[in-house]
Motif scaffolding. Sequence first.
Motif, PDB file in Angstrom:
ATOM      1  N   ALA A  39       0.831  -1.209   0.000  1.00 24.09           N
ATOM      2  CA  ALA A  39       0.000   0.000   0.000  1.00 24.09           C
ATOM      3  C   ALA A  39       0.867   1.262   0.000  1.00 24.09           C
ATOM      4  O   ALA A  39       0.485   2.287  -0.573  1.00 24.09           O
ATOM      5  N   ASP A  43       1.826   6.109  -2.156  1.00 24.12           N
ATOM      6  CA  ASP A  43       2.374   7.416  -1.788  1.00 24.12           C
ATOM      7  C   ASP A  43       3.449   7.881  -2.762  1.00 24.12           C
ATOM      8  O   ASP A  43       3.759   9.066  -2.827  1.00 24.12           O
ATOM      9  N   GLN A  69      -6.626  -0.627   4.942  1.00 22.40           N
ATOM     10  CA  GLN A  69      -5.592   0.348   4.622  1.00 22.40           C
ATOM     11  C   GLN A  69      -5.848   0.996   3.257  1.00 22.40           C
ATOM     12  O   GLN A  69      -5.689   2.202   3.092  1.00 22.40           O
ATOM     13  N   LEU A  73      -6.581   4.932   2.517  1.00 18.40           N
ATOM     14  CA  LEU A  73      -5.744   5.669   1.567  1.00 18.40           C
ATOM     15  C   LEU A  73      -6.553   6.236   0.408  1.00 18.40           C
ATOM     16  O   LEU A  73      -6.343   7.374  -0.005  1.00 18.40           O
ATOM     17  N   SER A  74      -7.480   5.446  -0.126  1.00 19.53           N
ATOM     18  CA  SER A  74      -8.269   5.938  -1.261  1.00 19.53           C
ATOM     19  C   SER A  74      -9.116   7.140  -0.847  1.00 19.53           C
ATOM     20  O   SER A  74      -9.254   8.091  -1.615  1.00 19.53           O
ATOM     21  N   GLN A  76      -8.384   9.252   1.718  1.00 16.31           N
ATOM     22  CA  GLN A  76      -7.473  10.362   1.999  1.00 16.31           C
ATOM     23  C   GLN A  76      -6.972  11.016   0.716  1.00 16.31           C
ATOM     24  O   GLN A  76      -6.824  12.227   0.650  1.00 16.31           O
ATOM     25  N   LEU A  77      -6.692  10.195  -0.287  1.00 17.32           N
ATOM     26  CA  LEU A  77      -6.123  10.702  -1.527  1.00 17.32           C
ATOM     27  C   LEU A  77      -7.176  11.088  -2.561  1.00 17.32           C
ATOM     28  O   LEU A  77      -6.857  11.636  -3.604  1.00 17.32           O
TER      29      LEU A  77
END
Length: 103
Positions: A39, A43, A69, A73-74, A76-77
Amino acid sequence: MLKLPLGGEKVVVVAADQRTAYEHAIRAVGCVVLPIGRAAELDQLPIEKIAAICLVASDVPKSVLPFDQIVLLSRQLGIPLIVDGAGAAPRFPKIWLQMGPIY
């Protein structure tokens, strides 16, 4: 699928341990399939080049990309998450649906 580009240099990230023949559908809309093994590799990618992340639901529990996770992340981004649930049996918990909409 409607948000995927019809051409260009966009990528759809897939788990390296979840490669399938259905990746052709991703390539058919003009995206490049980019397998990753961790993952943390997300970044290191330019966010503007990522059209989506695609996971196979039946492989989520054993994948190198932990589902919780990847969801975090998806979100947040701001990267859409596509979960291929075609092979999931109804007796399995619908963890990808319990997490709510992911845009």
